[in-house]
Design a protein around this motif. Structure first.
Motif, PDB file in Angstrom:
ATOM      1  N   GLN A  38      14.959  44.300  16.280  1.00  0.00           N
ATOM      2  CA  GLN A  38      15.349  43.863  15.206  1.00  0.00           C
ATOM      3  C   GLN A  38      16.949  43.249  15.518  1.00  0.00           C
ATOM      4  OE1 GLN A  38      15.430  45.526  11.405  1.00  0.00           O
ATOM      5  NE2 GLN A  38      16.784  43.895  10.498  1.00  0.00           N
ATOM      6  N   SER A  39      17.031  42.007  15.392  1.00  0.00           N
ATOM      7  CA  SER A  39      18.543  41.232  15.903  1.00  0.00           C
ATOM      8  C   SER A  39      19.380  41.509  14.311  1.00  0.00           C
ATOM      9  CB  SER A  39      18.334  39.875  15.986  1.00  0.00           C
ATOM     10  OG  SER A  39      19.389  39.365  15.921  1.00  0.00           O
ATOM     11  N   GLU A  40      20.745  41.599  14.645  1.00  0.00           N
ATOM     12  CA  GLU A  40      21.515  41.666  13.691  1.00  0.00           C
ATOM     13  C   GLU A  40      22.128  40.250  13.183  1.00  0.00           C
ATOM     14  OE1 GLU A  40      23.610  43.724  10.893  1.00  0.00           O
ATOM     15  OE2 GLU A  40      22.590  45.024  12.295  1.00  0.00           O
ATOM     16  N   ARG A  46      23.545  41.334  17.913  1.00  0.00           N
ATOM     17  CA  ARG A  46      23.606  42.747  18.338  1.00  0.00           C
ATOM     18  C   ARG A  46      21.951  43.454  17.988  1.00  0.00           C
ATOM     19  NH1 ARG A  46      29.037  45.191  16.636  1.00  0.00           N
ATOM     20  NH2 ARG A  46      28.303  44.113  14.678  1.00  0.00           N
ATOM     21  N   ASN A  48      19.537  45.784  16.146  1.00  0.00           N
ATOM     22  CA  ASN A  48      19.601  46.495  14.970  1.00  0.00           C
ATOM     23  C   ASN A  48      18.669  47.662  15.126  1.00  0.00           C
ATOM     24  OD1 ASN A  48      18.908  47.358  12.331  1.00  0.00           O
ATOM     25  ND2 ASN A  48      20.060  45.854  11.439  1.00  0.00           N
ATOM     26  N   GLY A  50      16.990  48.924  12.984  1.00  0.00           N
ATOM     27  CA  GLY A  50      15.974  48.796  11.627  1.00  0.00           C
ATOM     28  C   GLY A  50      14.587  48.771  12.086  1.00  0.00           C
TER      29      GLY A  50
END
Length: 86
Positions: A38-40, A46, A48, A50
Motif C-alpha cells: 500500500q502506498s502512503e 513511501r 505503508n 497497511g
C-alpha cells in the motif's frame, strides 16, 4: 520467515475493510509482481504497512532482502521508532 519457507504472505491492518475477496484481483492484475505494498502517497511516496502481499518469491530473492532489511531497521532502532524508516 514465511518468505524463506516459500509461502505467500498477505497482511492487512485491522482498519482495512475488504468489500470483496482481493485474491482474484491480486492473482490476475498483479500476477507478475512478487511484492505489492500500500502506498502512503504524498510528495515523496513511501510504502505503508497497511496492506502487504508477497507471492511467488524465492528464498534468496529481492523480496526476502526487503523483509530482512525492514526487520534489521526495526531491531536496530527499536528505542527510536521515529527514525526507523526515514
Amino acid at each position: 520467515s514465511l518468505i524463506e519457507l516459500g509461502l505467500n504472505v498477505f497482511q492487512s491492518d485491522l482498519d482495512v475493510i475488504w468489500m470483496a475477496n482481493p485474491y482474484p484481483h491480486l492473482k490476475t492484475h498483479f500476477k507478475d509482481y512478487q511484492l505489492i505494498l500500500q502506498s502512503e502517497g504524498g510528495e515523496a511516496p513511501r510504502a505503508n504497512g497497511g496492506v502487504i502481499y508477497a507471492h511467488n518469491t524465492r528464498a534468496d530473492g529481492p523480496v526476502r532482502w526487503v523483509f530482512k532489511d525492514i526487520e534489521k531497521r526495526i531491531l536496530d532502532r527499536h528505542d527510536r521508532p521515529e527514525e526507523t524508516f526515514h
